[in-house]
Every structure is written in C-alpha cells, then in structure tokens.
Motif scaffolding. Structure first.
Motif, mmCIF file in Angstrom:
data_model
loop_
_atom_site.group_PDB
_atom_site.id
_atom_site.type_symbol
_atom_site.label_atom_id
_atom_site.label_comp_id
_atom_site.label_asym_id
_atom_site.label_seq_id
_atom_site.Cartn_x
_atom_site.Cartn_y
_atom_site.Cartn_z
ATOM 1 N N LEU A 226 7.190 -6.219 -6.783
ATOM 2 C CA LEU A 226 5.864 -5.643 -6.534
ATOM 3 C C LEU A 226 5.712 -4.304 -7.250
ATOM 4 O O LEU A 226 4.630 -3.979 -7.758
ATOM 5 C CB LEU A 226 5.644 -5.472 -5.026
ATOM 6 C CG LEU A 226 5.528 -6.769 -4.216
ATOM 7 C CD1 LEU A 226 5.323 -6.456 -2.745
ATOM 8 C CD2 LEU A 226 4.385 -7.630 -4.735
ATOM 9 N N ALA A 227 6.792 -3.516 -7.300
ATOM 10 C CA ALA A 227 6.737 -2.253 -8.042
ATOM 11 C C ALA A 227 6.478 -2.521 -9.529
ATOM 12 O O ALA A 227 5.743 -1.776 -10.192
ATOM 13 C CB ALA A 227 8.038 -1.475 -7.858
ATOM 14 N N HIS A 228 7.067 -3.590 -10.045
ATOM 15 C CA HIS A 228 6.815 -3.986 -11.428
ATOM 16 C C HIS A 228 5.333 -4.311 -11.629
ATOM 17 O O HIS A 228 4.713 -3.881 -12.616
ATOM 18 C CB HIS A 228 7.686 -5.197 -11.774
ATOM 19 C CG HIS A 228 7.362 -5.833 -13.092
ATOM 20 N ND1 HIS A 228 8.046 -5.545 -14.243
ATOM 21 C CD2 HIS A 228 6.422 -6.758 -13.423
ATOM 22 C CE1 HIS A 228 7.537 -6.254 -15.235
ATOM 23 N NE2 HIS A 228 6.556 -6.997 -14.766
ATOM 24 N N ARG B 76 11.996 3.381 -12.533
ATOM 25 C CA ARG B 76 11.859 4.837 -12.375
ATOM 26 C C ARG B 76 11.411 5.199 -10.958
ATOM 27 O O ARG B 76 11.913 6.152 -10.367
ATOM 28 C CB ARG B 76 10.865 5.356 -13.413
ATOM 29 C CG ARG B 76 10.729 6.864 -13.447
ATOM 30 C CD ARG B 76 10.006 7.307 -14.706
ATOM 31 N NE ARG B 76 8.673 6.729 -14.811
ATOM 32 C CZ ARG B 76 8.327 5.803 -15.701
ATOM 33 N NH1 ARG B 76 9.217 5.328 -16.537
ATOM 34 N NH2 ARG B 76 7.083 5.344 -15.749
ATOM 35 N N HIS B 77 10.486 4.441 -10.397
ATOM 36 C CA HIS B 77 9.977 4.781 -9.069
ATOM 37 C C HIS B 77 10.868 4.248 -7.945
ATOM 38 O O HIS B 77 10.860 4.795 -6.845
ATOM 39 C CB HIS B 77 8.554 4.248 -8.905
ATOM 40 C CG HIS B 77 7.536 5.056 -9.642
ATOM 41 N ND1 HIS B 77 7.238 4.835 -10.977
ATOM 42 C CD2 HIS B 77 6.761 6.108 -9.252
ATOM 43 C CE1 HIS B 77 6.308 5.700 -11.366
ATOM 44 N NE2 HIS B 77 6.003 6.482 -10.350
ATOM 45 N N LEU B 78 11.612 3.184 -8.236
ATOM 46 C CA LEU B 78 12.585 2.706 -7.243
ATOM 47 C C LEU B 78 13.847 3.557 -7.257
ATOM 48 O O LEU B 78 14.551 3.646 -6.262
ATOM 49 C CB LEU B 78 12.945 1.248 -7.515
ATOM 50 C CG LEU B 78 11.843 0.205 -7.306
ATOM 51 C CD1 LEU B 78 12.313 -1.149 -7.813
ATOM 52 C CD2 LEU B 78 11.440 0.118 -5.840
ATOM 53 N N SER C 110 0.828 -1.208 0.000
ATOM 54 C CA SER C 110 0.000 0.000 0.000
ATOM 55 C C SER C 110 0.860 1.254 0.000
ATOM 56 O O SER C 110 0.574 2.223 -0.723
ATOM 57 C CB SER C 110 -0.932 -0.010 1.218
ATOM 58 O OG SER C 110 -1.815 -1.123 1.179
ATOM 59 N N ARG C 111 1.939 1.243 0.791
ATOM 60 C CA ARG C 111 2.832 2.408 0.808
ATOM 61 C C ARG C 111 3.518 2.571 -0.548
ATOM 62 O O ARG C 111 3.689 3.694 -1.045
ATOM 63 C CB ARG C 111 3.884 2.260 1.914
ATOM 64 C CG ARG C 111 3.326 2.376 3.325
ATOM 65 C CD ARG C 111 4.441 2.686 4.327
ATOM 66 N NE ARG C 111 5.510 1.702 4.271
ATOM 67 C CZ ARG C 111 5.562 0.614 5.031
ATOM 68 N NH1 ARG C 111 4.587 0.364 5.906
ATOM 69 N NH2 ARG C 111 6.559 -0.234 4.930
ATOM 70 N N LEU C 112 3.919 1.450 -1.147
ATOM 71 C CA LEU C 112 4.580 1.502 -2.448
ATOM 72 C C LEU C 112 3.613 2.015 -3.520
ATOM 73 O O LEU C 112 3.995 2.809 -4.386
ATOM 74 C CB LEU C 112 5.096 0.113 -2.818
ATOM 75 C CG LEU C 112 5.920 -0.016 -4.107
ATOM 76 C CD1 LEU C 112 7.162 0.865 -4.041
ATOM 77 C CD2 LEU C 112 6.316 -1.469 -4.346
ATOM 78 N N ALA C 113 2.345 1.588 -3.458
ATOM 79 C CA ALA C 113 1.346 2.053 -4.416
ATOM 80 C C ALA C 113 1.126 3.557 -4.289
ATOM 81 O O ALA C 113 0.975 4.266 -5.289
ATOM 82 C CB ALA C 113 0.037 1.299 -4.212
ATOM 83 N N GLU C 114 1.114 4.049 -3.067
ATOM 84 C CA GLU C 114 0.953 5.493 -2.846
ATOM 85 C C GLU C 114 2.135 6.258 -3.422
ATOM 86 O O GLU C 114 1.972 7.316 -4.032
ATOM 87 C CB GLU C 114 0.804 5.770 -1.347
ATOM 88 C CG GLU C 114 0.494 7.218 -1.018
ATOM 89 C CD GLU C 114 0.260 7.425 0.465
ATOM 90 O OE1 GLU C 114 0.182 8.586 0.891
ATOM 91 O OE2 GLU C 114 0.167 6.422 1.205
ATOM 92 N N ARG C 115 3.348 5.708 -3.238
ATOM 93 C CA ARG C 115 4.548 6.339 -3.791
ATOM 94 C C ARG C 115 4.512 6.367 -5.311
ATOM 95 O O ARG C 115 5.023 7.282 -5.945
ATOM 96 C CB ARG C 115 5.794 5.569 -3.339
ATOM 97 C CG ARG C 115 6.590 6.293 -2.262
ATOM 98 C CD ARG C 115 7.645 5.393 -1.666
ATOM 99 N NE ARG C 115 8.487 4.744 -2.657
ATOM 100 C CZ ARG C 115 9.173 3.643 -2.432
ATOM 101 N NH1 ARG C 115 9.095 3.051 -1.267
ATOM 102 N NH2 ARG C 115 9.932 3.120 -3.364
ATOM 103 N N CYS C 116 3.903 5.348 -5.917
ATOM 104 C CA CYS C 116 3.850 5.247 -7.372
ATOM 105 C C CYS C 116 2.676 6.020 -7.967
ATOM 106 O O CYS C 116 2.463 5.974 -9.181
ATOM 107 C CB CYS C 116 3.769 3.777 -7.797
ATOM 108 S SG CYS C 116 5.267 2.825 -7.444
#
Length: 424
Positions: A197-199, A249-251, A145-151
């Motif tokens: 997961l970011a992928h 890009r987001h990492l 969820s935190r990663l999705a918010e960052r993305c």
C-alpha cells in the motif's frame, strides 16, 4: 481543405513517423544506457520526454503538411526523392506504392486506433465501477489513511477490495482509489500488505495515473511503432522503481517491501497466475534492487535494441523491436538458478482430483545446467497425490531458467519450485 488532402497529409504523417520514431528510440536508448546508474527519476524523465516527442513530432509534421499541401509529402520521406504527386501513375517503387495506398493506410490505422480506444474506455469504466461498487474494508481503510498521512499526502485515498485482481491498482487523480485484490487481504501478512500500500501511495503522490492515461493515448495513436511500446514499457518500469524507493524510504526498511513483492509473486503463482510485476516492471529485478542496489555494469545485450532501431532508421523500414529484457549479470555475482515464470505453462488440474476435492503442495527439484536448461526433474516432496505431482512436474519442466552463478560463472545446480494445488 478537401477530405482527400486531409487523408494524404495524415497518411504521410503516419509513414514519416516510421523513421522519426526509430530515430527517437535510438536517441533515448543511448541516453538510458548512459544513465543506467542514475536515479530512476532521471531515467523516467528521459523516457517520458522521448514518448512526448513521439507525439509532438508527428503533430508538427501533420500541421506543416496541411499548411503546405500533401502533394510533395512523399519527397520528404527520403532526401532527394521526388514528390508523390510527381510520380507517374504506372511508376513502381516504395514511394509510388505508399502514395497510391494512403487511403488504405489511414483506414487501417483508424480502425485499429478505434479498437484500442474502445478497450481503454472499457477499462476506465471498469475501474470507475469497481471504485464505486466494491466493498470497503473499514480496518484497512483506516490503516491506509494513517499511512497516507505519514507519507505526507494531504488528501483522502480510498481503498476497495476487489475479486479477480492479481496485484493492487491505483486509479483516479482528484479522488484517488487503491484497488486491492481480495486474495491479498486474506492471504498476505498485514505488515507486508501495508508495504504494498505504501508503494501505491507513491503512485498517488506523483500523479502517475495521469501520466499513464497519456501513455495509453499515445499508444492508441501510434500503436504500429515498436519504439512507442518500448518507451512506454521503460516508463512503467522506472515508475515502479520510483514508487519502490518512496515506499522503502517511508517504511524505513526496504527489506519489508522486497518480502512483500516476493510474497505477491508466490500468491500469484500458487493461485494459477504466473508471476508478473505489479503494475509494470519485473518483480525479480525489483526485489534484487531493493536487497542489493549494486552499480550496474554495462550490458552489451542492452545495445541490441539500439542497433535494431538504428537499422530501422537507416533503412526507413518498419522492423520489430528487440524485446530481450534479460537481467544483467553482475561481475562476481553468486546466486541460485532463477525461474522465468512468464515462460511456464500452467499445470493442468486432473479432473479426477478436482472431483475428489484433492488439494496439496508439491515441491519439485529441477537440475539446471550452465545454459539454464532443465536436464532432470524429480519430486522432492509429494502433494499426496501422484497424478497432481506428475501434472505439475510436466508443466513446470517447460520453464526457462537463468543459470546459477558462482563468482559470476554459470554452474549446474538443483533448483526447487513449489506449486500449490487449490480449488479456491
């Protein structure tokens, strides 16, 4: 309209698509070669457009045949040919044979389409059941969820841990869910799993699930044409590259995603799953692209499918597509030998070692010549059990390799492969 007229119109539509699909495949193949150094989004759009045309052209053709009547449909297959209705009952040749067997052609097409539709429905039901019934890991759900918010995703993305998967899967559009193999949660370092997961969030952001559903529908309807499968495979390969770029890009560190893909390959191979790309594409090619995004030189091997499709189009005959996906050799490149794990045979676990509970890791050295052939092998590091060592050496010796390169020239080199024997 009678049922016979409908069958005739549908049958000629299927026959016409043999050359229509070949023509579309040729055009898209030429465009993709010209756009080989463009952004993957551009190649993705071209491939998607080609696949949509593969659906639209037969649909328009069917509508026109139904409107005009299917009696003269055969004459449209080859310029200057007589209509199917004008052929004498005893005539011989391609068009008369097709006209006399349209019923069987449509029946066979319908049976295969129904079987593929059933397979797709079963897959969708399994994904839906897994999304509802499988365990949710609260810690990883919070991390996702935190990663999705960052993305920049403004909606909830659920996470489920599933046994038996070889790589993560993203499903759903309105309420997206990421299905993660339990083996990755248990065996992959957290920072690398986060990169995977970011992928997957890249797929969620672009609504790739809906595009993939449409691909499955087109594959189900036009399953008999190799150009459809080739286009669909290219779409999935480009889609993975786009998601890779999104994650990198987001990492902020492409190397982390490359390491995650490499670790995914190792985990798949060590648990008796030969390495394959996660959700499409080629893992080794994606790893090389993340680490060294070089300009690709024109690879004349890529012209083989184009020439094959051109022959099909010119002859108006159904021919298999060339599936040679050999990775292009960059000019002046230096690298070690690379194993194509899709060609390997899974080592047979000796029954005596299973009964005794033996586990271990064996490292095998293979001498690879300039042509990628195995000329010799030896045990570099034993697992501790000779029978397991020999079983792994015998099976892995059947793998195909891309030879090592030095300044772009193939050389002989010793390559090492590890195999993990585990009873889990």
């Amino acid at each position: 309209m009678s049922g016979q007229a409908l069958v005739a119109a549908l049958g000629w539509t299927l026959v016409h698509f043999v050359w229509q699909g070949a023509l579309l495949g040729c055009a898209v193949a030429v465009l993709l070669v010209a756009l080989r150094n463009a952004r993957p989004e551009t190649r993705y759009a071209v491939a998607c457009g080609g696949l949509l045309l593969c659906l639209a052209w037969p649909a328009v053709d069917l509508a026109l045949l139904l409107k005009a009547g299917a009696g003269d449909a055969g004459g449209r297959l080859f310029p200057g040919a007589g209509g199917a209705g004008a052929v004498a009952p005893g005539a011989t040749g391609l068009l008369p044979w097709l006209g006399q067997n349209l019923g069987w052609i449509v029946a066979l097409w319908a049976a295969c389409s129904c079987a593929l539709s059933l397979r797709m429905a079963v897959g969708l039901l399994w994904i839906g059941r897994a999304a509802r019934a499988q365990a949710c890991d609260p810690a990883w759900q919070e991390r996702l969820s935190r990663l999705a918010e960052r993305c920049g995703l403004g909606r909830e993305v659920r996470l489920r841990v599933v046994d038996g998967l070889s790589s993560p899967i993203t499903a759903g559009w309105w309420r997206p869910v990421v299905l993660v193999p339990a083996s990755l949660v248990a065996g992959m370092p957290p920072h690398l799993l986060e990169a995977l997961l970011a992928h997957e969030l890249g797929h969620v952001r672009r609504h790739d699930y809906l595009v993939n559903l449409l691909q499955n529908v087109i594959e189900t309807l036009l399953f008999y044409h190799p150009a459809v499968w080739w286009l669909s495979r290219r779409i999935r390969a480009e889609r993975e590259q786009i998601a890779d770029d999104f994650a990198a890009r987001h990492l902020g560190e492409p190397r982390r995603l490359a390491l995650a893909l490499s670790e995914l390959e190792k985990l798949q191979f060590s648990s008796h799953h030969l390495a394959q790309a996660a959700n499409g594409g080629d893992l080794m090619a994606r790893i090389r692209r993340l680490l060294r995004p070089d300009v690709q030189a024109l690879n004349w091997k890529a012209a083989i499918p184009v020439l094959g499709l051109a022959v099909v189009c010119a002859a108006s005959a159904h021919a298999p597509a060339n599936r040679n996906d050999a990775a292009p050799v960059l000019r002046g490149e230096t690298r070690g030998a690379i194993a194509d794990f899709s060609t390997c045979r899974k080592p047979y676990y000796p029954k005596a070692d299973i009964a005794a509970g033996h586990e271990g890791t064996v490292t095998i050295g293979f001498m690879i010549d300039e042509h990628g052939m195995v000329t010799g092998s030896s045990i570099a590091k034993s697992s501790g059990y000779a029978s397991m060592d020999e079983a792994a050496r015998t099976a892995l010796a059947l793998c195909r390799f891309s030879p090592a390169l030095e300044a772009g020239k193939p050389i002989e080199q010793l390559a090492h492969i590890q195999y993990v024997w585990t009873l889990k």
